[in-house]
Design a protein around this motif. Structure first.
Motif, PDB file in Angstrom:
ATOM      1  N   GLY A 103       1.298   9.225  -6.198  1.00  0.00           N
ATOM      2  CA  GLY A 103       1.795  10.391  -5.656  1.00  0.00           C
ATOM      3  C   GLY A 103       2.432  11.047  -6.951  1.00  0.00           C
ATOM      4  O   GLY A 103       2.514  12.198  -7.132  1.00  0.00           O
ATOM      5  N   ARG A 104       3.278  10.215  -7.602  1.00  0.00           N
ATOM      6  CA  ARG A 104       4.068  10.609  -8.730  1.00  0.00           C
ATOM      7  C   ARG A 104       3.280  11.134  -9.815  1.00  0.00           C
ATOM      8  O   ARG A 104       3.475  12.151 -10.606  1.00  0.00           O
ATOM      9  N   GLY A 105       1.995  10.414  -9.965  1.00  0.00           N
ATOM     10  CA  GLY A 105       0.979  10.714 -10.884  1.00  0.00           C
ATOM     11  C   GLY A 105       0.448  12.332 -10.578  1.00  0.00           C
ATOM     12  O   GLY A 105       0.254  13.123 -11.474  1.00  0.00           O
ATOM     13  N   TYR A 106       0.068  12.459  -9.377  1.00  0.00           N
ATOM     14  CA  TYR A 106      -0.358  13.792  -8.931  1.00  0.00           C
ATOM     15  C   TYR A 106       0.629  14.812  -9.104  1.00  0.00           C
ATOM     16  O   TYR A 106       0.475  15.988  -9.257  1.00  0.00           O
ATOM     17  N   ARG A 116      -3.864 -10.136 -13.180  1.00  0.00           N
ATOM     18  CA  ARG A 116      -4.605  -9.273 -12.397  1.00  0.00           C
ATOM     19  C   ARG A 116      -4.976  -8.239 -13.293  1.00  0.00           C
ATOM     20  O   ARG A 116      -4.129  -7.888 -14.206  1.00  0.00           O
ATOM     21  N   LEU A 117      -6.261  -7.273 -13.250  1.00  0.00           N
ATOM     22  CA  LEU A 117      -6.718  -6.407 -14.033  1.00  0.00           C
ATOM     23  C   LEU A 117      -6.114  -4.887 -13.489  1.00  0.00           C
ATOM     24  O   LEU A 117      -5.871  -4.241 -14.262  1.00  0.00           O
ATOM     25  N   PHE A 118      -5.967  -4.865 -12.024  1.00  0.00           N
ATOM     26  CA  PHE A 118      -5.703  -3.647 -11.505  1.00  0.00           C
ATOM     27  C   PHE A 118      -4.165  -3.860 -10.657  1.00  0.00           C
ATOM     28  O   PHE A 118      -3.884  -4.897 -10.218  1.00  0.00           O
ATOM     29  N   SER A 119      -3.430  -2.883 -10.756  1.00  0.00           N
ATOM     30  CA  SER A 119      -2.055  -2.744 -10.086  1.00  0.00           C
ATOM     31  C   SER A 119      -2.385  -2.612  -8.387  1.00  0.00           C
ATOM     32  O   SER A 119      -1.567  -3.479  -7.601  1.00  0.00           O
ATOM     33  N   ALA A 120      -3.622  -2.326  -7.973  1.00  0.00           N
ATOM     34  CA  ALA A 120      -4.034  -2.536  -6.506  1.00  0.00           C
ATOM     35  C   ALA A 120      -5.380  -2.275  -6.373  1.00  0.00           C
ATOM     36  O   ALA A 120      -5.871  -1.942  -7.337  1.00  0.00           O
ATOM     37  N   THR A 140      -0.977  -9.722  -1.100  1.00  0.00           N
ATOM     38  CA  THR A 140      -1.021 -10.814  -1.568  1.00  0.00           C
ATOM     39  C   THR A 140      -1.266 -10.443  -3.224  1.00  0.00           C
ATOM     40  O   THR A 140      -0.649 -11.250  -4.110  1.00  0.00           O
ATOM     41  N   HIS A 141      -2.062  -9.384  -3.442  1.00  0.00           N
ATOM     42  CA  HIS A 141      -2.307  -8.991  -4.670  1.00  0.00           C
ATOM     43  C   HIS A 141      -0.925  -8.461  -5.438  1.00  0.00           C
ATOM     44  O   HIS A 141      -0.572  -8.463  -6.509  1.00  0.00           O
ATOM     45  N   ASP A 142      -0.146  -8.047  -4.743  1.00  0.00           N
ATOM     46  CA  ASP A 142       1.340  -7.505  -4.974  1.00  0.00           C
ATOM     47  C   ASP A 142       2.218  -8.455  -5.690  1.00  0.00           C
ATOM     48  O   ASP A 142       2.811  -8.288  -6.777  1.00  0.00           O
ATOM     49  N   LEU A 176       0.943  -1.232  -0.227  1.00  0.00           N
ATOM     50  CA  LEU A 176      -0.039  -0.083   0.110  1.00  0.00           C
ATOM     51  C   LEU A 176       0.857   1.281  -0.014  1.00  0.00           C
ATOM     52  O   LEU A 176       0.401   2.268  -0.888  1.00  0.00           O
ATOM     53  N   ARG A 177       2.020   1.328   0.669  1.00  0.00           N
ATOM     54  CA  ARG A 177       2.732   2.088   0.658  1.00  0.00           C
ATOM     55  C   ARG A 177       3.589   2.604  -0.732  1.00  0.00           C
ATOM     56  O   ARG A 177       3.554   3.813  -1.211  1.00  0.00           O
ATOM     57  N   ALA A 178       3.862   1.657  -1.468  1.00  0.00           N
ATOM     58  CA  ALA A 178       4.450   1.712  -2.865  1.00  0.00           C
ATOM     59  C   ALA A 178       3.221   2.164  -3.707  1.00  0.00           C
ATOM     60  O   ALA A 178       3.625   3.014  -4.605  1.00  0.00           O
TER      61      ALA A 178
END
Length: 217
Positions: free
Chosen positions: A96-99, A213-217, A206-208, A88-90
């Motif tokens: 954050g880089r996108g914003y 998967r469809l989404f990165s998170a 787990t998702h990481d 979640l931090r990553a």
């Protein structure tokens, strides 16, 4: 309608090129773990009370610290301490880089070299300061964006009636507004809420490590 409210609409638009389309706000791993589409309203409420509240509080505090010319690294450290999952931090720092790109393009100005390491709520706080978005609208933005991210992802993962998904977000709006008004007065990193969501954090880890998967998170 105030300029702050109009900016809230602009920044809350799913078409904003900030990378939000890559996210499910943890819904994809939640569904894989057995959460059903019918349980999504409860999932939205759980996120609002925990991880979303932390993010909104961190954004409001980052805005206040930026307005005072303070060190946003202190807000980043406080957010990280309240976000135990490395995944979640990553994700937060990737967003954050996108914003940061949005900030540098639409509201250019001097930016600390450390900004590329800051999370989404910290960069949003700096953006809100530059754009003169008021604290309560900033917290509303975080809450609304989280709910919309979940429901938009649901329509791709488990296609259903988009108006039903919209109704779930509508039903959550009073709670989002209440959260925003509670968090708006925050000024220091120590005041950031610290509600945790162990299941969401575990699912994120787990998702990481999931390859299909469809989404990165």
């Amino acid at each position: 309608m105030s300029t702050s409210s109009l900016l809230l609409a602009l920044l809350g638009d799913a078409r904003l090129p900030s990378g939000g389309h890559t996210q499910s706000a943890g819904l994809e791993p939640a569904l894989r773990a057995g959460t059903t589409p019918a349980e999504v309203p409860a999932y939205l409420q759980a996120r609002l009370r925990t991880v979303t509240r932390v993010e909104a509080g961190a954004a409001v505090v980052a805005r206040a610290v930026a307005a005072e010319g303070g060190d946003l690294d202190t807000v980043e450290a406080a957010w990280a301490a309240r976000t135990p999952s490395p995944a979640l931090r990553a994700t937060g720092r990737r967003l954050g880089r996108g914003y940061l790109r949005v900030l540098q393009t639409l509201w250019p100005g001097p930016t600390d070299d450390r900004a590329r390491r800051w999370s989404r709520p910290v960069v949003l706080g700096l953006l809100a300061h530059r754009a003169d978005v008021c604290p309560v609208d900033l917290a509303r933005l975080v809450g609304y964006d989280d709910a919309q991210t979940v429901t938009a992802a649901l329509l791709k993962l488990e296609p259903g009636d988009p108006l039903q998904a919209t109704a779930w977000v509508r039903d959550l709006l009073p709670a989002i507004d209440q959260m925003a008004r509670q968090l708006a007065p925050l000024r220091t990193p120590d005041e950031i809420p610290s509600g945790g969501a162990p299941l969401i954090e575990r699912w994120a880890q787990t998702h990481d490590m999931t390859t299909e998967r469809l989404f990165s998170a």
